[in-house]
Scaffold this motif. Structure first.
Motif, PDB file in Angstrom:
ATOM      1  N   ILE A 179      40.849  41.341  -5.624  1.00 27.78           N
ATOM      2  CA  ILE A 179      40.440  42.625  -5.059  1.00 27.78           C
ATOM      3  C   ILE A 179      38.978  42.904  -5.413  1.00 27.78           C
ATOM      4  N   VAL A 180      38.614  42.664  -6.676  1.00 20.49           N
ATOM      5  CA  VAL A 180      37.226  42.893  -7.106  1.00 20.49           C
ATOM      6  C   VAL A 180      36.278  41.977  -6.326  1.00 20.49           C
ATOM      7  N   ARG A 181      36.678  40.715  -6.132  1.00 25.48           N
ATOM      8  CA  ARG A 181      35.826  39.786  -5.370  1.00 25.48           C
ATOM      9  C   ARG A 181      35.569  40.323  -3.962  1.00 25.48           C
ATOM     10  N   VAL A 182      36.613  40.875  -3.335  1.00 29.84           N
ATOM     11  CA  VAL A 182      36.449  41.434  -1.989  1.00 29.84           C
ATOM     12  C   VAL A 182      35.571  42.684  -2.039  1.00 29.84           C
ATOM     13  N   LEU A 183      35.796  43.548  -3.044  1.00 31.82           N
ATOM     14  CA  LEU A 183      34.992  44.771  -3.172  1.00 31.82           C
ATOM     15  C   LEU A 183      33.511  44.441  -3.323  1.00 31.82           C
ATOM     16  N   LYS A 184      33.229  43.314  -3.976  1.00 30.69           N
ATOM     17  CA  LYS A 184      31.834  42.922  -4.199  1.00 30.69           C
ATOM     18  C   LYS A 184      31.165  42.393  -2.933  1.00 30.69           C
ATOM     19  N   THR A 185      31.921  42.314  -1.821  1.00 34.96           N
ATOM     20  CA  THR A 185      31.312  41.898  -0.544  1.00 34.96           C
ATOM     21  C   THR A 185      30.972  43.113   0.310  1.00 34.96           C
ATOM     22  N   ILE A 186      31.271  44.316  -0.183  1.00 36.74           N
ATOM     23  CA  ILE A 186      31.044  45.542   0.584  1.00 36.74           C
ATOM     24  C   ILE A 186      29.847  46.268  -0.018  1.00 36.74           C
ATOM     25  N   TYR A 187      28.890  46.565   0.833  1.00 33.81           N
ATOM     26  CA  TYR A 187      27.646  47.174   0.360  1.00 33.81           C
ATOM     27  C   TYR A 187      27.465  48.580   0.902  1.00 33.81           C
ATOM     28  N   ASP A 188      26.877  49.421   0.079  1.00 36.41           N
ATOM     29  CA  ASP A 188      26.436  50.726   0.540  1.00 36.41           C
ATOM     30  C   ASP A 188      25.252  50.439   1.466  1.00 36.41           C
ATOM     31  N   PRO A 189      25.259  50.980   2.688  1.00 36.85           N
ATOM     32  CA  PRO A 189      24.184  50.636   3.630  1.00 36.85           C
ATOM     33  C   PRO A 189      22.801  51.121   3.201  1.00 36.85           C
ATOM     34  N   GLU A 190      22.742  52.087   2.299  1.00 39.97           N
ATOM     35  CA  GLU A 190      21.441  52.614   1.905  1.00 39.97           C
ATOM     36  C   GLU A 190      20.908  51.991   0.616  1.00 39.97           C
ATOM     37  N   ILE A 191      21.784  51.315  -0.111  1.00 48.74           N
ATOM     38  CA  ILE A 191      21.394  50.733  -1.404  1.00 48.74           C
ATOM     39  C   ILE A 191      21.807  49.263  -1.391  1.00 48.74           C
ATOM     40  N   PRO A 192      20.909  48.339  -1.681  1.00 51.79           N
ATOM     41  CA  PRO A 192      21.233  46.908  -1.564  1.00 51.79           C
ATOM     42  C   PRO A 192      22.074  46.365  -2.723  1.00 51.79           C
ATOM     43  N   VAL A 193      23.129  47.097  -3.075  1.00 52.25           N
ATOM     44  CA  VAL A 193      24.002  46.708  -4.185  1.00 52.25           C
ATOM     45  C   VAL A 193      25.438  46.930  -3.707  1.00 52.25           C
ATOM     46  N   ASP A 194      26.356  46.040  -4.120  1.00 54.48           N
ATOM     47  CA  ASP A 194      27.735  46.210  -3.664  1.00 54.48           C
ATOM     48  C   ASP A 194      28.385  47.438  -4.316  1.00 54.48           C
ATOM     49  N   GLU A 205      39.489  49.489   2.986  1.00 58.31           N
ATOM     50  CA  GLU A 205      40.912  49.291   3.265  1.00 58.31           C
ATOM     51  C   GLU A 205      41.148  48.018   4.076  1.00 58.31           C
ATOM     52  N   GLU A 206      40.366  47.827   5.132  1.00 60.84           N
ATOM     53  CA  GLU A 206      40.559  46.663   5.998  1.00 60.84           C
ATOM     54  C   GLU A 206      40.271  45.358   5.269  1.00 60.84           C
ATOM     55  N   LYS A 207      39.205  45.337   4.475  1.00 58.30           N
ATOM     56  CA  LYS A 207      38.871  44.093   3.765  1.00 58.30           C
ATOM     57  C   LYS A 207      39.907  43.766   2.685  1.00 58.30           C
ATOM     58  N   ILE A 208      40.414  44.782   1.980  1.00 58.14           N
ATOM     59  CA  ILE A 208      41.427  44.535   0.944  1.00 58.14           C
ATOM     60  C   ILE A 208      42.730  44.080   1.605  1.00 58.14           C
ATOM     61  N   LYS A 209      43.055  44.651   2.765  1.00 61.13           N
ATOM     62  CA  LYS A 209      44.271  44.247   3.491  1.00 61.13           C
ATOM     63  C   LYS A 209      44.234  42.778   3.893  1.00 61.13           C
ATOM     64  N   SER A 210      43.038  42.190   3.965  1.00 58.84           N
ATOM     65  CA  SER A 210      42.923  40.786   4.371  1.00 58.84           C
ATOM     66  C   SER A 210      43.379  39.832   3.257  1.00 58.84           C
ATOM     67  N   ASP A 268      45.895  37.930   1.153  1.00 61.51           N
ATOM     68  CA  ASP A 268      47.281  37.519   1.389  1.00 61.51           C
ATOM     69  C   ASP A 268      48.238  38.129   0.376  1.00 61.51           C
ATOM     70  N   GLY A 269      49.399  38.540   0.866  1.00 59.08           N
ATOM     71  CA  GLY A 269      50.463  38.978  -0.032  1.00 59.08           C
ATOM     72  C   GLY A 269      50.514  40.466  -0.288  1.00 59.08           C
ATOM     73  N   LEU A 270      49.487  41.200   0.103  1.00 55.08           N
ATOM     74  CA  LEU A 270      49.509  42.639  -0.126  1.00 55.08           C
ATOM     75  C   LEU A 270      50.296  43.319   0.979  1.00 55.08           C
ATOM     76  N   LYS A 271      51.061  44.338   0.608  1.00 50.01           N
ATOM     77  CA  LYS A 271      51.838  45.062   1.615  1.00 50.01           C
ATOM     78  C   LYS A 271      51.047  46.210   2.190  1.00 50.01           C
ATOM     79  N   ASP A 272      50.634  47.106   1.332  1.00 48.11           N
ATOM     80  CA  ASP A 272      49.982  48.313   1.818  1.00 48.11           C
ATOM     81  C   ASP A 272      48.737  48.574   0.983  1.00 48.11           C
ATOM     82  N   VAL A 273      47.725  49.095   1.621  1.00 48.01           N
ATOM     83  CA  VAL A 273      46.484  49.428   0.925  1.00 48.01           C
ATOM     84  C   VAL A 273      46.133  50.869   1.275  1.00 48.01           C
ATOM     85  N   GLU A 274      45.906  51.651   0.242  1.00 49.67           N
ATOM     86  CA  GLU A 274      45.514  53.042   0.447  1.00 49.67           C
ATOM     87  C   GLU A 274      44.225  53.273  -0.309  1.00 49.67           C
TER      88      GLU A 274
END
Length: 108
Positions: free
Chosen positions: A15-30, A70-75, A77-83
């Protein structure tokens, strides 16, 4: 019959690896290094709840960033629901950023 146990540490790392691929559009940091992720909960049913914040309540991505998370974490495998739950308590501040993020933004 053996009971299968969830490797929550492994799942948390994914989950953390996926979160680190998402960036704030105004700041060049995940968003993870920015300190926008307050908590990640995973239960035995493979349901994930992410508690996060935004840099400001009027953040231009307030509508889209939680959906992207939500969409990236849902990708994964094996997770049922993401909120994804947004909170402003406590409000985000630069103190929540990792050393790496502060370095990247020239704050150190």
């Amino acid at each position: 019959m053996e009971e299968t146990t969830i490797d929550t540490a492994d799942l948390g790392e994914k989950i953390v690896r996926v979160l680190k691929t998402i960036y704030d559009p105004e700041i060049p940091v995940d968003i993870y290094e920015l300190g926008l992720i307050y908590d990640v909960f995973v239960n035995e049913e493979y349901d994930v709840r992410i508690l996060m914040t935004l840099t400001t309540p009027n953040c231009p991505v307030a509508e889209t960033l939680p959906v992207e998370v939500e969409e990236k974490i849902k990708s994964i495998d094996g997770l049922k629901d993401v909120e994804v739950e947004i909170t402003f308590d406590p409000p985000w501040s630069q103190d929540l950023m990792s050393e790496e993020a502060k370095l990247e933004l020239g704050l150190l």
